[in-house]
Write a protein that holds these residues in place. Structure first.
Motif, PDB file in Angstrom:
ATOM      1  N   HIS A 123       0.827  -1.210   0.000  1.00 41.12           N
ATOM      2  CA  HIS A 123       0.000   0.000   0.000  1.00 41.12           C
ATOM      3  C   HIS A 123       0.859   1.257   0.000  1.00 41.12           C
ATOM      4  O   HIS A 123       0.413   2.324   0.414  1.00 41.12           O
ATOM      5  N   CYS A 159      -7.158   1.139  -5.287  1.00 45.41           N
ATOM      6  CA  CYS A 159      -6.757  -0.085  -4.583  1.00 45.41           C
ATOM      7  C   CYS A 159      -7.926  -0.561  -3.730  1.00 45.41           C
ATOM      8  O   CYS A 159      -8.785   0.225  -3.350  1.00 45.41           O
ATOM      9  N   CYS A 176      -7.899  -1.117  -0.768  1.00 43.85           N
ATOM     10  CA  CYS A 176      -7.824  -0.456   0.538  1.00 43.85           C
ATOM     11  C   CYS A 176      -8.484   0.920   0.484  1.00 43.85           C
ATOM     12  O   CYS A 176      -8.625   1.581   1.504  1.00 43.85           O
ATOM     13  N   ASN A 198      -7.323   3.512  -1.281  1.00 44.78           N
ATOM     14  CA  ASN A 198      -6.334   4.497  -1.714  1.00 44.78           C
ATOM     15  C   ASN A 198      -6.155   4.425  -3.241  1.00 44.78           C
ATOM     16  O   ASN A 198      -6.588   3.470  -3.882  1.00 44.78           O
ATOM     17  N   CYS A 219      -1.762   2.440  -5.218  1.00 42.42           N
ATOM     18  CA  CYS A 219      -0.927   1.542  -4.392  1.00 42.42           C
ATOM     19  C   CYS A 219      -0.197   0.534  -5.293  1.00 42.42           C
ATOM     20  O   CYS A 219      -0.729   0.118  -6.331  1.00 42.42           O
TER      21      CYS A 219
END
Ligand SMILES: [Zn+2]
Length: 335
Positions: free
Chosen positions: A180, A190, A192, A194, A197
């Motif tokens: 990440h 991503c 996640c 974000n 990444c």
């Protein structure tokens, strides 16, 4: 070893107690039983559904473990500790997954407590990359290394850092979130949440996604098999992932100067098709340093690294092993 001799060995080996290692990854479950010297006496692996639920899987492990103990004629009270590897960033204080979106069925759950409630044995939990690094340090490609890094490239990407011969966890326990780190500003989304990444660009899922229009229904394993058979498109996809991983690895290497970087995880099965581009980019990026670039080598424990790390963690947390009574001694005693 004849079966009578083997039964005798197994009985003696677990006379000093057994530990269990469990690895829950996005798509796979691995469970092993071992003695104090990390000799595995029983092992199973099975696929998991993409968004599997923790409660179902913990219950399944409970039943599986009961069967495994029976197979090696061990009682439950011979089981001293359980180590659990989770393929997601972990928060050390809460024992929960530290980032949403990575293993959805495990979010908001204190994993150690949940496993302990079902198995009724002390449980220790850590992130799978940290545990793979621990296992490679104890048994594999990081043996004897003091400052080193383990990179795991599977569906996602993770890393375990080793500083001064010990795993480095950072202030909150979440160090090593290599996958990440942002390598393309405003890059692809991503899981996640974000943007840009490394994992969203060079992880196994991203590689498969990038090949989707060309090959439908392809899995990461198929990409590796095709690449190794000479398929140019798959070779290029792995090489591009390797180059991106190399950029991120060179940045990390600039900061903490590891002597060796070990690459493991599912995609490492592609061997030099992945390692070559990683090495090329790291060497080029660090060429202006006077110090040598880190060695880049493949892991020695393959897909079992995190499982072996979970077993190692469990042995570290079981004080009941009598000093010296390892299976190695017992094997000698048996002649
Ligand atoms: Zn991310």
């Amino acid at each position: 070893m004849r079966s009578g001799r083997r039964a005798q060995y197994v009985t003696l080996a677990h006379a000093s107690g057994l530990v269990c290692g469990i690895h829950f990854s996005q798509r796979q479950l691995r469970v092993a039983l071992a003695d104090a010297s990390l000799t595995v006496v029983s092992e199973h692996e099975m696929p998991l559904a993409r968004d599997h639920r923790s409660d179902n899987e913990i219950r399944r492990v409970g039943m599986l473990l009961a069967d495994m103990l029976e197979t090696v004629s061990a009682d439950r009270d011979e089981l001293l500790a359980v180590g659990v590897a989770i393929s997601a960033p972990m928060d050390a204080a809460s024992g929960m997954v530290a980032r949403p979106g990575i293993m959805r069925g495990w979010e908001g759950i204190p994993i150690g407590e949940a496993v302990e409630r079902t198995l009724r044995v002390p449980v220790v939990v850590d992130n799978s990359s940290n545990l793979s690094a621990l296992a490679e340090h104890r048994l594999g490609a990081l043996r004897g290394q003091s400052d080193a890094m383990f990179i795991e490239v599977s569906d996602g990407i993770g890393a375990g850092l080793m500083v001064g011969g010990r795993g480095y966890r950072g202030a909150s326990g979440s160090a090593g979130e290599f996958g990440h780190t942002v390598i393309v500003e405003n890059g692809p989304l991503c899981r996640c949440g974000n943007l840009g990444c490394l994992e969203a660009i060079a992880g196994g899922d991203a590689i498969v996604e990038g090949l989707k229009t060309r090959y439908s229904g392809l899995k990461l394993g198929d990409v590796i098999v095709r690449a190794m058979a000479g398929d140019d498109v798959c070779i290029r996809a792995i090489a591009e992932a390797g180059a991106h991983i190399g950029v991120a690895a060179a940045n990390v290497a600039s900061i903490f100067d590891p002597a060796r970087i070990v690459v493991g995880g599912h995609l490492a099965r592609a061997g030099e098709l992945l390692l070559g581009p990683v090495r090329q980019v790291v060497d080029r990026s660090l060429a202006s340093r006077l110090a040598p670039a880190p060695e880049i080598v493949a892991g020695q424990l393959g897909a079992r690294a995190a499982l072996m790390g979970a077993l190692s963690l469990a042995t570290d947390h079981s004080s009941a092993f009598p000093a010296g009574a390892t299976s190695v001694d017992l094997r000698v005693a048996l002649g």
